[in-house]
Design a protein around this motif. Sequence first.
Motif: not given
Lengths: 278, 300
Positions: B227-245
């Motif tokens: 899956v390819i995913v991106d966000s205007p605020t990539r840092e928050t997305l990275i944090a979310a994905l990391t939290d989800a493991g």
Amino acid sequence: MNLILRPVAAEFAKILSTRMWWILALVLFGYIALLAGGLSALFGGVESGAISPDSMNSGGGAGLSTLGSLPPLIYSFAASVGYVFPVLLGALATTGEFRHQTLTPTFLATPRRDRVLGAKTIALFVVGAVLGLVGLAASVGVGALVFNGFGIDPLLADGETWALIGRTVLAMALWAVIGVGLGVLVPSQVASIVIVLAFTQFIEPLLRFASTFTEVTADIGKFLPGAASDALVGASFFTLASPGGSVLEPWQGGLVLLAYGLLATGFGYLISWKRDVT
Amino acid sequence: MPIGAVIEFSNITKRFGQTTAVNDLSFTVEPGRVTGFLGPNGAGKTTTLRMLLGLVTPTSGTATFGGLRYRDLPRPLDTVGAALEAASFHPGRTASNHLGVYTLAAGLPRTRVAEVLQLVGLAEHADQRVGGYSLGMRQRLGLAYSLLGDPGVLVLDEPINGLDPEGIKWIRGFLSSMAAEGRTVLVSSHLLSEVQQSVDDVIIIAKGELVHSGPLSSLDTNVAPQVIVDSPTRETLIAALTDAGLAFTSGRTGLIVAVPDPGQVGHIAFAAGVELSVLHRQKAGLEDSFLALVEGGDSL
């Protein structure tokens, strides 16, 4: 029957659809016409007294009459000088298939490779005979014209002359078959051409000359292809110029030539024709 | 309408001296489909096709058309049409005469020459010597040769090499229409992308061995989708994905997440209140699967 006629028709079409055959025929005609015309004029002039024998260095007209009848000698140039042309055409017809990779479509259309090679041999035999006729048109046509001019009988009413013409055609046809054999034996086109030219123009004449030195070598020398060809034709400048040499009967000469052609083709079939086409 | 025969290779092997060019290859090619025969250069494709056509003698094994070896076909050009990579023409012969020679050899009517030249778009160059042909024109002439006997089986070695874009488009349509008529069409290429749009089945070889065979779609399943995913605020997305493991890597167009389901990634983003600008599933390209298969052959 179609199984052999079709590839033969294809082989004829291959020869006739490129320029090589008529270029060789043209050069053959010009070369033999020049030689036959020039030498018949020279000999005819001496024989008829138009040229003084003293002007020749070779000891005069007495020697010429020992050469026997002039017309057959001149007429035989078609084969004794012209034989290199059918050999070249035969060798080019075979080596061209390797060089241009046309063996692929050829073997796809006729997967039986022995039939293809047999068909090529038959086609080249016929085309070689045609080259023989071209050479004779030059040697007999021009020669007889010149002899007539000097008042010498061109012997065209003589049955023996026509027999010689027939044997010349056969010799030229067999030389083309030898060319096919050489081409499968040495599939590299350049190597094949070099061998044809070196052997016919230099090596064989030397060997034939050298072989006349002793009786034993002379017996071997008469089996050289050029000597066999001259024997088949029945007259040649070379044979007459070295009277010591022993000579085969015409039919033996023909068989020896045929043997050269078939042996070369047979070995070539095993060496190159049957191999993988990559 | 000519009926295609099944091509069958069984345990075919070719050794040139010490080198094994093709090793124990077995596969079948079905009529009514375009089959791509793929592998990198030097994989043994041409040798295999030449063995099929009786031009190269196999060390062991057989290759047949409907059970018959090529040399045993009663009318080979009417059964199988082949165009091989090598330009097999006498440069001094015209296209028309070149083909004419082989209609004579195969006992085909001479009228076929003009017909096949028309078919491949060479009609106006029919009486031109082949020596002056461009690579693309030679390819077309090779194809014209293969069509002389209106055969039910077509075997084409790298037919797309040297064609211009228009020619490529034309041959793709041509191959499909041949297969649609019920013919067997076997096309080799070293590039999957070259034939991907026209083949139904693929046979993939590497180093002379079979590495894959099956429908084109079977290549899909070999590499897991992402899956390819991106966000205007990539840092928050990275944090979310990391939290989800979830494991991910940074790509050019966004983050590449190693899960098959875009919904799962979307849910995580939604729960974390992250705005998304990109969210889609990326199939690994067929080319990637192809390369993975072919390079897998290297490690054998």
